[in-house]
Design an enzyme around this catalytic site. Structure first.
Site, PDB file in Angstrom:
ATOM      1  CD  GLU A  79      -2.977   1.491   0.505  1.00 35.55           C
ATOM      2  OE1 GLU A  79      -2.486   1.487  -0.583  1.00 35.55           O
ATOM      3  OE2 GLU A  79      -3.735   1.683   0.990  1.00 35.55           O
ATOM      4  CG  ASP A  80      -1.183   4.879  -0.926  1.00 35.73           C
ATOM      5  OD1 ASP A  80      -1.570   4.217  -0.436  1.00 35.73           O
ATOM      6  OD2 ASP A  80      -1.733   5.558  -1.950  1.00 35.73           O
ATOM      7  CG  ASP A 132      -4.958   9.066   6.498  1.00 39.44           C
ATOM      8  OD1 ASP A 132      -3.702  10.002   7.226  1.00 39.44           O
ATOM      9  OD2 ASP A 132      -5.523   9.762   6.278  1.00 39.44           O
ATOM     10  N   GLY A 147      -5.912   4.137   8.789  1.00 36.75           N
ATOM     11  CA  GLY A 147      -5.811   2.546   9.040  1.00 36.75           C
ATOM     12  C   GLY A 147      -7.166   1.940   8.406  1.00 36.75           C
ATOM     13  CB  THR A 188      -7.787   1.784   3.138  1.00 40.31           C
ATOM     14  OG1 THR A 188      -8.426   3.095   2.909  1.00 40.31           O
ATOM     15  CG2 THR A 188      -7.843   1.135   1.772  1.00 40.31           C
ATOM     16  CG  LEU A 189      -3.438  -0.706   4.803  1.00 34.40           C
ATOM     17  CD1 LEU A 189      -1.957  -0.180   5.408  1.00 34.40           C
ATOM     18  CD2 LEU A 189      -3.090  -1.955   3.830  1.00 34.40           C
ATOM     19  CE  LYS A 221      -0.684  11.708   5.806  1.00 34.61           C
ATOM     20  NZ  LYS A 221      -1.828  12.287   5.442  1.00 34.61           N
ATOM     21  CG  ASP A 274      -5.277  10.740  -5.482  1.00 39.84           C
ATOM     22  OD1 ASP A 274      -5.003   9.983  -4.573  1.00 39.84           O
ATOM     23  OD2 ASP A 274      -6.547  11.105  -5.844  1.00 39.84           O
ATOM     24  NE  ARG A 285      -4.239   8.474  -8.780  1.00 40.20           N
ATOM     25  CZ  ARG A 285      -4.508   8.023  -7.592  1.00 40.20           C
ATOM     26  NH1 ARG A 285      -3.703   7.556  -6.545  1.00 40.20           N
ATOM     27  NH2 ARG A 285      -5.776   8.083  -7.238  1.00 40.20           N
TER      28      ARG A 285
HETATM   29  P1  IMP Z   1      -6.862   5.437   5.394  1.00 31.24           P
HETATM   30  O1  IMP Z   1      -7.956   4.526   5.072  1.00 31.24           O
HETATM   31  O2  IMP Z   1      -7.436   6.408   6.221  1.00 31.24           O
HETATM   32  O3  IMP Z   1      -5.554   4.698   5.975  1.00 31.24           O
HETATM   33  O4  IMP Z   1      -6.441   6.096   3.957  1.00 31.24           O
HETATM   34  C1  IMP Z   1      -5.498   5.185   3.028  1.00 31.24           C
HETATM   35  C2  IMP Z   1      -5.858   5.682   1.592  1.00 31.24           C
HETATM   36  O5  IMP Z   1      -6.099   7.178   1.620  1.00 31.24           O
HETATM   37  C3  IMP Z   1      -4.581   5.507   1.120  1.00 31.24           C
HETATM   38  O6  IMP Z   1      -4.529   4.498   0.536  1.00 31.24           O
HETATM   39  C4  IMP Z   1      -4.480   6.922   0.011  1.00 31.24           C
HETATM   40  O7  IMP Z   1      -4.956   6.434  -0.969  1.00 31.24           O
HETATM   41  C5  IMP Z   1      -5.227   7.780   0.953  1.00 31.24           C
HETATM   42  N1  IMP Z   1      -4.238   8.848   1.702  1.00 31.24           N
HETATM   43  C6  IMP Z   1      -4.363   9.049   2.763  1.00 31.24           C
HETATM   44  N2  IMP Z   1      -3.305  10.098   3.392  1.00 31.24           N
HETATM   45  C7  IMP Z   1      -3.110  10.431   1.877  1.00 31.24           C
HETATM   46  C8  IMP Z   1      -1.953  11.658   1.673  1.00 31.24           C
HETATM   47  O8  IMP Z   1      -1.368  12.300   2.432  1.00 31.24           O
HETATM   48  N3  IMP Z   1      -2.063  11.842   0.445  1.00 31.24           N
HETATM   49  C9  IMP Z   1      -2.615  11.179  -0.586  1.00 31.24           C
HETATM   50  N4  IMP Z   1      -3.396  10.129  -0.321  1.00 31.24           N
HETATM   51  C10 IMP Z   1      -3.621   9.823   0.883  1.00 31.24           C
HETATM   52 MG    MG Z   2      -4.687   4.325  -1.822  1.00 22.77          MG
END
Ligand code: IMP
Ligand code: MG
Length: 177
Positions: free
Chosen positions: A95-96, A99, A101, A103-104, A127, A155, A161
């Site tokens: 995963e990129d 944040d 957490g 999504t993961l 993060k 993005d 991107r």
């Molecule tokens: P989460 O579910 O909040 O952990 O977010 C994960 C997804 O949000 C990542 O796969 C990114 O696509 C997007 N994302 C979170 N933070 C950033 C950022 O700083 N820049 C761009 N995309 C982000």
């Molecule tokens: Mg993503």
């Protein structure tokens, strides 16, 4: 458009990807590695990483979204999922960024329900300040502060991107200020 100077340069990125790939190559020696890239964000990191991994592996992808501009919707949509039986596979999710957490965690639970032989997670950026759900991360490229970043696959509104480096994104840059 000026997005700002690199927060992580091409050279820093490539050195880190090599370091992660070397670790993964050593850890997965003799295993049945299936590297699953989470799209779209991980496409650049994923393709650099698998090129530097020195052991045989299979590739597959999940297409997920959870984000609208810079605010997480908190809801994860899976647009494409892997099809193969993974019971004999050592799955590595790539995963990129981690944040909140959300999504993961969602993808990890979905994957665990299919009983892979093993499951680990590799993220390029972490993060941790923003974490809402605790997810075990096995490989982390860089710990970054609570800033919105773009480039190297990441993005803002599906833009930036293609930047080869990572930059801190300020919304005012979009407004010409
Ligand atoms: P989460 O579910 O909040 O952990 O977010 C994960 C997804 O949000 C990542 O796969 C990114 O696509 C997007 N994302 C979170 N933070 C950033 C950022 O700083 N820049 C761009 N995309 C982000
Ligand atoms: Mg993503």
């Amino acid at each position: 458009m000026v997005i700002g100077k690199p927060f992580l340069t091409v050279e820093q990125i490539q050195n880190k990807v090599k370091e992660l790939a070397d670790k993964i190559s050593a850890d997965y020696e003799g295993k049945n590695l299936l590297a699953v890239g989470i799209l779209k964000g991980a496409f650049m990191f994923y393709s650099d990483l698998v090129r530097m991994i020195k052991i045989p592996l299979a590739v597959d992808f999940i297409v997920a979204s959870s984000y609208i501009k810079t605010a997480s919707t908190g809801e994860v949509k899976i647009h494409y999922d892997i099809k193969a039986d993974i019971r004999d596979k050592d799955v590595l999710l790539v995963e990129d960024i981690a944040d909140s957490g959300i999504t993961l965690n969602h993808i990890r639970e979905r994957m665990l329900a299919r009983s892979p032989k093993s499951l680990k997670i590799c993220v390029f950026l972490n993060k941790s300040e923003r974490r809402m759900i605790d997810v075990p991360l096995d490989y982390i490229g860089f710990e970054i502060p609570n800033e919105y970043v773009v480039g190297y696959g990441l993005d803002y509104d599906n833009k930036f991107r293609n930047l080869p480096y990572i930059s801190i994104f300020k919304k005012t840059a979009m407004e010409g200020k």
